[in-house]
Design a protein around this motif. Sequence first.
Motif, short mmCIF file in Angstrom:
data_model
loop_
_atom_site.label_atom_id
_atom_site.label_comp_id
_atom_site.label_asym_id
_atom_site.label_seq_id
_atom_site.Cartn_x
_atom_site.Cartn_y
_atom_site.Cartn_z
N THR A 182 51.58 21.59 -6.06
CA THR A 182 50.98 21.06 -7.00
C THR A 182 50.19 22.48 -7.67
N LEU A 190 47.61 16.95 -9.13
CA LEU A 190 46.66 16.22 -7.37
C LEU A 190 46.34 15.31 -8.01
N MET A 191 45.54 14.42 -9.04
CA MET A 191 45.33 13.16 -9.32
C MET A 191 44.91 13.32 -10.60
N SER A 192 45.10 12.20 -11.46
CA SER A 192 45.20 12.35 -13.04
C SER A 192 43.66 11.33 -12.79
N SER A 193 42.90 11.90 -14.47
CA SER A 193 41.69 11.55 -13.86
C SER A 193 41.06 9.87 -13.35
N GLY A 194 42.38 9.42 -14.74
CA GLY A 194 41.26 7.75 -14.66
C GLY A 194 41.70 6.90 -13.59
N GLU A 195 43.49 6.49 -13.50
CA GLU A 195 44.12 5.89 -12.36
C GLU A 195 44.85 6.66 -11.31
N ALA A 196 44.06 7.31 -10.59
CA ALA A 196 45.18 8.66 -9.80
C ALA A 196 45.33 7.61 -8.53
N ASN A 283 42.26 12.35 -0.79
CA ASN A 283 41.10 11.81 -1.72
C ASN A 283 41.81 9.82 -1.88
#
Lengths: 334, 539
Positions: A182, A190-196, A283
């Motif tokens: 990443t 790493l994570m998308s802000s909405g539907e991670a 997470n």
Amino acid sequence: MAVPGGIKDRRAVRRERPAASPGRRVARALVRETARTAALLVGVTLAMFLLLARAPGNPAAMYVNVTDLTAEELAAVNHELGLDRSLPVRYVVWVGRMVRGDLGHSLRSGRPVTRELWQTGWRTLLLTGSAMLLTLAFGALTAYLQATRRHPTIAGALGTFAYVISALPVFWLGYLVIYIFTTRLGVFPLMSSGEAATHWGFFLLPVLVLGLGNGTLSEITRHLRAHLEGVLQEDYIRTARAKGAPLLRHLYKDGFVMPLSSVLANKLPYVLGGAIVVEQVFNWAGMGRLVWQAAADRDYPILMGVTLASALIVRAGHAVKEAAQVAANPQLAE
Amino acid sequence: MRRLVSLALAAVVAVPVAAHSANLVTRTDGFPDGGKLVYGEYGRPATLDPVTSNDMVGLRLTELMFNGLVSFSPKNEVVSDLAEKWEISPDNRTYKFKLRAGITWQNRMGLTDKPATADDILGTLDVIRHPKTLTPLKAQYELVSDYRKIDNQTLEITLKRPIVNALGRLSFKAIPTFVLKRPDFLGRDDSFVQNPIGTGAFQLMQTSEGGDVVMDVNPGYHKGRAHLDRITMKPFADKNVMTQAMLFNALDMIVELNPRDIAQVEGDKRFNLYPYNALSYVFFGHNARNEHLKKKEVRQAIAYAINRQEMLDSFYAGRGTLISGPFAPGSWAYNLDVKPLPFDPGKAKELLKAAGYSVTGGDGFLQTESGKPLAFTLKIPIEKENETIKRVVLVFQNYLKAVGIKVDLEFREWQAWKTDVFVDHDFDIVIATWAFDDSADISTLFHSGETGAWRNNFVGYSNPDVDGLIVEAKTTLDREKQRTINQRLHQVLAQEQPYTFLWTLTNYAAVQKKVRHVELHPFRFFTFADTWYIAKKDQ
């Protein structure tokens, strides 16, 4: 070199007595499993209950500043939480409700424990299930290549990889993978802000880390290889080879279904344990994080619920093993 | 899918409201509306309502969604909020509040422009004080003796006795008690605790299964629509990952940056760092029941033996302030004339010798002439991810070794640690943190009547002079006199060293530069979030 004994004998017997109604045998095996499971659950939950009762700490601290209260006020809080009743009463009440499908409410959030378990449990199942499949697939492939000695270079590389990665602690591996894929390469989000949590890239890394890094890989590979080598020396395999028949078709039951299903059942608890760590690092809103928080808070109903669910998952793994093995060899149902 | 549905519903509800409310307040600051803010927190809140909430993550959220009678200015002065004005009776016991006109509950769950009245405010007090409501606020409102409604907009609260800063203590946040499952108390089985309604600048839209708390702007907010459209809180289980997420632009803000990431974020042009005082201090507490630690000289020697500035500099990059007593530096009670004891190992050795530890044993540690070794057990709570504390205690051990005191370290799980320290008093030295209080009330920390199980004077400190000063400070109403007494207390405690006072740390919030006009309240944090904005080009 552990060569499973009796395979030849069992198969001989089976050929003499044609397997009648394998479905019924599977069903019978499942019933037997269920009875065992019930006994296990009583034992596990009782042990957990006593352990929690003996552990220091009080869930009241989640609600109030205990040091602000007088002894009477604290007693009132404990009464509200139902913590002033005697231990046997509390356990019996818990079992009584549990039998009716009611695991109580989380002391922390007030939500029903069953709902919290469903919400987090499917994520944990997805993670551990996929990771377990990956472990088994990797282990089976490596073991097969090693046992058949067809591609020694690849087999050697995979074997070494299995040893090294099994020696790494899973949380460290998690950070390492995040750093490499990443931070450095930017291959995975790493994570998308909405539907991670539903993004496939987000899903892939934890499964890779838990599947390869749960510490059981080299053991599983060795176990499978030993087993396969044993089976490969069996007469019927030699015959099949001599006839030029496809090797895998003759090999899959004794060579793969049997050992893989027992490995699945035996290693599932380890993978579940590893999931707690992986969920923290990535997470991942699963049961591992739930239980971690609940342990810190002394959230008894959640802890009991998770104990129950984990025991059920482990037993389910055993049931799958039994069913698979009985299906492969109905003789075992006897 | 469900998410889409709920958003569509919200739009349907919001449109007619905007058209019908004639008395909408508009802001005059000229900043643009719009934009979304996603921020990261370490851990998930247990509940979201202001009554049962008992963790910092939840308390910060309630600051966005609720209001109290009064609020605080950036300088922490009491300012009007739901109450427009108030009168205080001559005996300083009765407070008469006049509510602002046109305050409504958020238009959610079937409510439409429902006004917030005196009944709701007093109903909230009823709920807080009800025995079945488990809330940390209860102790705070024991000072209230009586309250009554005068009319829908006016109410009166009477205190048992006059106290300093009573107004600040009446800042409890109002909830619409008429929507509760049972209107007289609030338990965690009530869905309100997860799905609350307030009067605040932002209203809860949904909590996702992953724990994200999504709040949209409340168009009918009584101070005018906040500038941001939406604020989302994302919980993290790991501080390193949270910082990474911000560096990847998945977060616009972190409320409390992991100390060891501060340098990295500071060097990143995309972010602004906002320091705020942690409002807590770290100390070593010495059990006065221990035969060595009950001697003042031993406690003083410990303070002289350790180099606190060096610890602060090397472990926290100097981001904090050394303290010499039990108050916040810069607060009205702190005595600036009292300096922290300096690092002076020679002096420490002298003090120990004078206290009767003149023999060095075979292991190199001091002992009394009768052969009792000067050895302690330091109990350390294992808190969430606190790596730095480990380094602090290791260095502490080394400093004390250098003057001949033996320290064994014992790490204990947090709840087990609390039982050891607060109930069984089974420790020699502990490392711990106290949060400061607005009132600078330290009466429970050092008064000899507070040494029982679960009481705050867990070190068992007992000193008639200190007891006298504490009682005097508590009973006076004169702020100046109280200041003098507290400064005297500070001086005595700095000499007596019931604790080795260490430092108070500075926290840092990291915020993307696109978010502007960021002003923070030290511990309520979001008090002024309604004035934050994002420029049109950055939205």
